[in-house]
Design an enzyme around this catalytic site. Structure first.
Site, PDB file in Angstrom:
ATOM      1  N   GLU A 465       0.854  -1.184   0.000  1.00  0.00           N
ATOM      2  CA  GLU A 465       0.000   0.000   0.000  1.00  0.00           C
ATOM      3  C   GLU A 465       0.891   1.234   0.000  1.00  0.00           C
ATOM      4  O   GLU A 465       1.181   1.776  -1.041  1.00  0.00           O
ATOM      5  CB  GLU A 465      -0.950  -0.029   1.197  1.00  0.00           C
ATOM      6  CG  GLU A 465      -1.902   1.141   1.186  1.00  0.00           C
ATOM      7  CD  GLU A 465      -3.280   0.826   1.722  1.00  0.00           C
ATOM      8  OE1 GLU A 465      -3.503  -0.271   2.222  1.00  0.00           O
ATOM      9  OE2 GLU A 465      -4.151   1.714   1.622  1.00  0.00           O
ATOM     10  N   GLU A 727      -2.667   0.388  13.389  1.00  0.00           N
ATOM     11  CA  GLU A 727      -3.734   0.870  12.512  1.00  0.00           C
ATOM     12  C   GLU A 727      -5.107   0.753  13.180  1.00  0.00           C
ATOM     13  O   GLU A 727      -5.955   1.625  13.028  1.00  0.00           O
ATOM     14  CB  GLU A 727      -3.733   0.029  11.224  1.00  0.00           C
ATOM     15  CG  GLU A 727      -4.859   0.358  10.256  1.00  0.00           C
ATOM     16  CD  GLU A 727      -4.750  -0.419   8.953  1.00  0.00           C
ATOM     17  OE1 GLU A 727      -4.111  -1.495   8.945  1.00  0.00           O
ATOM     18  OE2 GLU A 727      -5.300   0.065   7.947  1.00  0.00           O
TER      19      GLU A 727
HETATM   20  C1  BGC Z   1      -5.439   2.931   4.548  1.00  0.00           C
HETATM   21  C2  BGC Z   1      -5.863   4.043   5.455  1.00  0.00           C
HETATM   22  C3  BGC Z   1      -6.798   4.935   4.719  1.00  0.00           C
HETATM   23  C4  BGC Z   1      -7.995   4.073   4.477  1.00  0.00           C
HETATM   24  C5  BGC Z   1      -9.146   4.777   3.856  1.00  0.00           C
HETATM   25  C6  BGC Z   1      -6.637   2.127   4.200  1.00  0.00           C
HETATM   26  O1  BGC Z   1      -6.340   1.134   3.291  1.00  0.00           O
HETATM   27  O2  BGC Z   1      -4.455   2.158   5.127  1.00  0.00           O
HETATM   28  O3  BGC Z   1      -4.942   4.540   6.259  1.00  0.00           O
HETATM   29  O4  BGC Z   1      -7.062   6.145   5.303  1.00  0.00           O
HETATM   30  O5  BGC Z   1      -7.664   2.939   3.706  1.00  0.00           O
HETATM   31  O6  BGC Z   1     -10.271   4.166   4.208  1.00  0.00           O
END
Ligand code: BGC
Length: 868
Positions: A465, A727
């Site tokens: 990502e 997270e």
């Molecule tokens: C990311 C986040 C982002 C989110 C949005 C995720 O995949 O890691 O940090 O803000 O998607 O919904």
């Protein structure tokens, strides 16, 4: 009073700047209370000749003074000096610095883009399947070079270079500079950064070899999570552009630039990818050299790198190396970090294949790899024999643990080192307190910042990502400014945010735009409004505000156009709501409309600062606010949805009629209390949680949340070994184990937005609402919870600000530092305003809601008072 900390374009002695009107700043320090600059004079010289002299200017300005000397020349070093006068009328002191310009004009570039000949079939010595353990693309990185001969060494040599991909330049076999992963990542089609290196000491008389290795990087390697577009986002193969500018004693200049005379040949790095890792066969015997192809003669949208590059900023030694089988070891670095492993191998003989894999956490004593998704994070090294050091240079991983297989012998802990990488923003903040768990929380926040300020502010550094998600950045940015000087870093990334805006005025979810080609969600797109304003408030960066203003206004108009009823119902775009909230469901329209109001208000404030007409945005803000109240606020102060985040948005963004504020605070507090002092907030709400409680007299509850260590809380993650911010609140729980591997990073800074409150409320450093760049401080130390002392220091744009407190029984001691030119409103939390003493002597203190208020000039002060 002594000036210090001179910067040009918010950087110390930058080499190769591109701004035509760079801004000069300085700070001052003084032992005298009340010291303040009253006048300054700047002079600038080139080769000892004065080219600019402001004369004495009666002004207290110290920040971002624009160059208004003669038009700047390319490739020129400007030495500048500032002299200041203080309120005593005396010439107070002077200090000097320099900046050097880069290639300011298109015509300065004679280099052309070179790379592997795309039509040469078969490609030169492609990596085998084994050498790249991941699917297409992976051409072996380019090893490029050319030689040139000099009769005498130059008196000055500069290399200007960039790549499609990531590159490492070399001269005579030695790496040039200390950049990593240059040129970084920008919206490449709009802007590609070039780097400037001082190579004067590396060029010699006789034959020289100028070279570079270039790998895929963000340009053609893997980035993001979209399996249908995993890589090749900008192009299909790497390429290089460079020119070496040599100046000789006789005034002559010679330029060696990339052109058709360069050669290439694959070398030991057989494949390299940011997500997948790097494969090095140290004994690989290069085949014959091939001429390069000239790929393009147009340099493209080049810009000088405007902020500190990615560098190796720290080394973390292994704390444990455990053998798990023949040649197989698990290494623990004791800290979840971002970078790569450097491994020493002694006398192994040729052909040993050593494989390094990386993980943030262990499961049953082995690497937990599932949460990396498609990122393989695997580095391989095939030994050449002898004493060798392996460190991959075109990849990075997020990890605390590494597994080594195939190691010949047993590595000592000193043979395994983690090298930490990130944009080298100066770390200028410190926070400390009496509670180790709170200090660990602060450390986790700082490590999250280090690990995610890599090229762009990323969501996470480990899985497939690593994108510049806008909401993550905007909720965390206030904390980031406390820990480090991120002015140039964020201003640079903001240009990507602006570039990503679509024709209808919508900012996106991520910048650079790579996936998700749609309008940004509420609180995500709003970063395009919030961050320019933050840079103005924190650093006084008016130019960024000016450059962003049209885009900020267009975003607000975009929302308005699609939501004529003024409730941002977001029927056309997407919405993540209060992303990753727990046991709560904040209505998306409430969250969206609150952000709509906030953005309209910021645009109005920005218009005022910039001397534009703010009325339309003030009117819009008032109308949204009114509509919000009508639609979502009950007569008893209840906010639609009733979640903590719903209240936090309404209170934090001032969306309630004054008479309902106390009731709303009561509802918010009741929700927290009925859960046993637990939060339900996600990414968006959490940034307001503790600040809003403190601002409404409920620091007791904010502290209860800070000290909570049952799920969900920061303390829970720390109790379970977190060394970075997770997270998700439930990344790992006693009851459920790991959260879904589909989305479970252990290094996401978003929930670390509480860092701003640690500095701003616990230690007590803030500024008054109208203040810019800490000109008028609001110091409001807030004892609470189980803390007996706390303190913070920030090297702000105006100088050192400090605030700290300690409790000794009934005796409260508060120490503060206010830099020259600033003033402060200090709120002392005392039960008895009459008890306030400064350095032992009584001082007049006005009674106030929080105790006593004292007004301060610059200086260092120690107060005592009776505590609450
Ligand atoms: C990311 C986040 C982002 C989110 C949005 C995720 O995949 O890691 O940090 O803000 O998607 O919904």
């Amino acid at each position: 009073m002594t000036p210090y900390g001179l910067t040009t374009e918010q950087r110390t002695e930058p080499l190769g700047i591109g701004e035509r009107q760079p801004r000069l700043s300085w700070k001052s320090r003084s032992d005298r209370r009340g010291a303040a600059q009253t006048a300054y004079r700047i002079t600038a010289e080139v080769l000892g000749r004065i080219v600019w002299d402001t004369g004495r200017r009666e002004s207290d300005e110290t920040l971002l003074v624009p160059w208004d000397g003669p038009v700047l020349q390319s490739v020129t070093r400007y030495h500048w000096r500032v002299q200041v006068w203080d309120e005593t009328g005396a010439a107070a002191g002077q200090a000097q610095s320099w900046f050097e310009t880069g290639l300011l004009h298109r015509d300065d570039w004679t280099a052309v883009w070179i790379g592997r000949d795309p039509v040469a079939l078969p490609p030169v010595d492609p990596p085998t399947d084994e050498e790249r353990s991941f699917p297409d693309p992976a051409a072996a990185p380019l090893y490029l070079w050319r030689d040139f001969e000099l009769a005498e060494p130059p008196i000055r040599a500069r290399l200007y270079a960039t790549a499609h991909g990531v590159y490492e330049p070399s001269l005579n076999g030695e790496k040039v500079g200390d950049h990593e992963l240059a040129p970084g990542w920008t919206e490449y089609h709009h802007r590609l950064q070039y780097q400037t290196y001082d190579v004067t000491g590396q060029v010699r008389a006789g034959v020289n070899v100028l070279g570079a290795i270039v790998a895929d990087g963000w340009w053609s390697g893997h980035v993001g999570f979209d399996p249908s577009r995993p890589a090749r986002h900008y192009g299909t193969a790497p390429a290089y552009l460079a020119q070496l500018v040599l100046d000789f004693a006789d005034g002559s200049r010679r330029v060696i630039a990339t052109d058709g005379d360069w050669q290439e040949r694959p070398g030991p790095i057989r494949s390299a990818d940011l997500l997948m890792g790097q494969f090095v066969d140290a004994g690989h015997h290069a085949g014959p050299a091939a001429p390069v192809a000239v790929l393009d003669t147009e340099p493209g949208p080049l810009v000088a790198e405007p902020d500190e590059p990615i560098r190796v900023t720290a080394e973390v030694p292994a704390v444990a190396v455990e053998q798990r089988g023949p040649g197989r070891f698990i290494v623990d670095f004791g800290q979840n970090l971002v970078g790569r492993v450097q491994l020493r191998i002694r006398g192994a003989g040729p052909g040993h294949r050593i494989v390094l894999r990386h993980a943030e956490v262990l499961t049953d004593g082995e690497l937990y790899l599932d949460n990396l998704r498609r990122a393989q994070a695997t580095d391989t090294y095939v030994t050449a024999g002898g004493d060798e050091v392996f460190e991959p240079q075109f990849t990075f991983h997020g990890f605390r643990y590494a597994e080594i297989t195939g190691y010949p012998g047993v590595p000592a802990p000193a043979d395994v080192t983690a090298r930490v990488l990130h944009n080298n923003t100066p770390f200028t903040g410190r926070f400390a307190c009496s509670d180790p768990t709170v200090e660990q929380l602060h450390a986790n926040i700082v490590w999250g910042q280090r690990g995610n300020f890599v090229a762009v502010p990323t969501d996470c550094p480990q899985r497939d990502e690593r994108l510049g998600w806008l909401a993550d950045a905007q909720v965390f940015a206030p904390t980031a400014t406390r820990n480090a000087d991120v002015s140039a870093f964020l201003a640079r990334w903001l240009r990507d945010v602006m570039d990503g805006q679509n024709a209808d005025g919508a900012f996106r979810d991520v910048a650079p735009v790579l996936v998700l080609d749609r309008e940004g969600a509420p609180a995500w797109g709003d970063a395009g409004v919030i961050i320019p304003w933050l840079l103005w408030r924190t650093y006084g960066d008016r130019r960024t505000l000016e450059r962003s203003f049209a885009a900020m206004a267009a975003w607000v108009q975009h929302i308005r156009r699609h939501n004529p009823g003024l409730l941002w119902q977001n029927r056309t775009g997407n919405s993540y709501g209060d992303w990753l909230q727990v046991d709560a469901d904040t209505p998306r329209d409430v969250l969206a409309t609150a952000y709509f109001a906030r953005s309209a208000q910021i645009v109005a404030d920005a218009a005022e600062v910039l001397g534009r007409d703010s009325t339309p945005y003030r009117t819009l803000h008032a109308a949204i606010r009114k509509t919000f109240i009508e639609a979502y606020v009950g007569a008893d102060g209840a906010v639609e949805g009733g979640t903590q985040t719903a209240y936090l948005l309404a209170l934090g963004f001032d969306l309630l009629p004054p008479e309902l504020v106390d009731a709303a605070v009561g509802h918010l507090a009741a929700d927290i209390e009925k859960r046993g002092n637990r939060l339900t907030t996600g990414f968006v709400g959490v940034s307001l949680l503790c600040p809003v409680l403190s601002e409404h007299g409920r620091s007791d509850l904010a502290y209860a949340l800070l000290h909570q260590d049952e799920f969900p809380s920061w303390g829970y993650s720390i109790r379970h070994g977190a060394t970075t911010i997770w997270e998700r609140w439930d990344g790992w729980t006693e009851h459920g184990g790991f959260q879904s591997a589909a989305m479970n990073s252990f290094n996401h800074y978003s929930l670390g937005s509480i860092g701003d409150w640690l500095y701003g409320h616990v230690a007590g450093i803030d500024q008054t609402p109208g203040s810019v760049a800490y000109r008028e401080l609001l110091l409001r130390p807030q004892p609470g919870g189980r803390l007996t002392w706390a303190r913070a220091e920030q090297e702000t744009a105006r100088g050192l600000v400090a605030c700290g407190w300690s409790l000794d029984g009934e005796l409260l001691t508060v120490t503060v530092a206010v830099p020259p030119g600033s003033t402060a409103v200090l709120e002392i939390p005392t039960s008895d305003p009459g008890s306030v003493r400064e350095s032992g002597a009584p001082v007049p203190a006005e009674p106030s809601a929080r105790g006593a208020t004292v007004r301060l000039t610059s200086g260092r002060f120690t107060f005592t008072a009776t505590s609450y």
